[in-house]
Design a protein around this motif. Sequence first.
Motif, PDB file in Angstrom:
ATOM      1  N   SER A   1       0.773  -1.670  -0.032  1.00  0.00           N
ATOM      2  CA  SER A   1       0.090  -0.230   0.183  1.00  0.00           C
ATOM      3  C   SER A   1       0.635   1.439  -0.462  1.00  0.00           C
TER       4      SER A   1
ATOM      5  N   GLY B   1      -6.340   6.044   1.626  1.00  0.00           N
ATOM      6  CA  GLY B   1      -6.828   7.419   0.188  1.00  0.00           C
ATOM      7  C   GLY B   1      -8.163   7.435   0.944  1.00  0.00           C
ATOM      8  N   ALA B   2      -8.978   8.064  -0.637  1.00  0.00           N
ATOM      9  CA  ALA B   2     -10.075   8.032   0.399  1.00  0.00           C
ATOM     10  C   ALA B   2     -11.268   7.687   0.833  1.00  0.00           C
ATOM     11  N   LYS B   3     -10.723   5.471  -0.564  1.00  0.00           N
ATOM     12  CA  LYS B   3     -11.322   4.382  -0.598  1.00  0.00           C
ATOM     13  C   LYS B   3     -10.703   3.517   0.585  1.00  0.00           C
ATOM     14  N   GLY B   4      -9.713   3.793   1.347  1.00  0.00           N
ATOM     15  CA  GLY B   4      -9.263   2.831   1.671  1.00  0.00           C
ATOM     16  C   GLY B   4      -7.912   2.619   1.401  1.00  0.00           C
TER      17      GLY B   4
ATOM     18  N   ARG C   1      -4.148   2.541  -0.772  1.00  0.00           N
ATOM     19  CA  ARG C   1      -4.134   2.383  -2.581  1.00  0.00           C
ATOM     20  C   ARG C   1      -2.754   1.485  -2.726  1.00  0.00           C
TER      21      ARG C   1
ATOM     22  N   GLU D   1      -4.108  16.462  -2.023  1.00  0.00           N
ATOM     23  CA  GLU D   1      -5.447  16.598  -1.321  1.00  0.00           C
ATOM     24  C   GLU D   1      -4.983  17.897  -0.209  1.00  0.00           C
TER      25      GLU D   1
END
Length: 434
Positions: free
Chosen positions: A258, A262-265, A267, A328
Amino acid sequence: MAAGLSVDLGRWRREFDELMLRVGGRFARVEPRRRMAAFVRGLLAGLPRVNCWSIAEHAGDAGPRGMQRLLSAAVWDEAGVRDDLRGYVLEHFADPGAVLVVDETGDLKKGTATVGVQRQYTGTAGRTENAQVAVYLAYAARAGTAFIDRALYLPQSWTGDPARCRAAGVPEAAVFATKPALAKAMIARALDAGTPAAWATADEVYGQDPQLRAELARRGLGYVLAVAKSHPVTTGTGARPAIEWARRLPVRAWQRLSAGPGAKGPRWYDWAFIEVTDPAVTGGGLHWLLIRRRISDGEYAFYRAHAPGPAPLAQLVRVAGSRWTIEEGFAAGKELAGLDEHQVRCWTSWHRWTILALLAHAFLSVLAAAQPGRGHPRDGPLIPLTRNEIRRLFTGLCQQLAAPALQLHWSRWRRRHQATARACHYRRRALAHA
């Protein structure tokens, strides 16, 4: 919950006041010092449009001239405020293993008079547009991330036109500098001031510049800098484009790691690295070609990596992933602190607007990093307060709403100013077609 919130709000107010006192010594007189604090509060106020007009109205001024003068003519040291910003960020985030992150962003503009504007590629639009581009330096540490510097990119169409530069207030000493050269100067300024850091990262524009790589290595920084797939890379068996080395790797060379949350878990990507040489960098240390492969479609990305000593693959991946923090930061700086909403044309005004916007962004970043991971048990599960939520609470509970008489005054002022501007515009057009 209400009691806990009031305690936090009091601390936030004290934090803001202390930050304003920190930079207050850079102002020659008390009036611009107070106006600066009101300006920063205006940047944080979530106004529908952020400019000197709206900020002045929010501050309760009778007109915008005071805010405009703060940016253009008031006596204060914006370079000193930049140093204070860096000191404020380091006071809360200093970390010897931190990453210095470089990236650029563009602001779309109309006309040709705004300093630095020309038709050029900008990632903001994803194409070539009439834009103003600047390079930013962020400090990414375990405790948090915030910007610590910025530099306006002046294209050769500007530096080669002294009359145009004089009209925009560009200093006579300003000369053309590439974006990597601007990044090198900002990193040197930060390190010379004692900023603790171990790594630097940036995208292809910077990774393919040998002088920047050499300077980072000379400074003792490790780096993970993106390069193009066609970038030539040399190993003990010869030189080939980066893409060819990736295609030659066996299955066992890849590791799934990883690059950070990230925004969805997390990366997740497949990663590999190859020990290489870099003729641009002299001295000791190790060099690698770091390769990232997307799991969904196998798309590659490439990085030149260097460290003064041995470094595991997971560490290089962590540094590569930290580059997303500046993206970000751009999104937050523009949405929450008006970083891209300046309507200024001149060199000094641009530098003053941006440093105050970065100061506002750093204030939110420090407060967000200090939030506990859990709320009160009776409130149920809560995520920590974000920069967005902190700004909403800080401005919603602290701002003073304008009296009706002042709001009506501003309505008349805007309409009178717009009528004058329209009349002047029509007069110019009539003369041009006479």
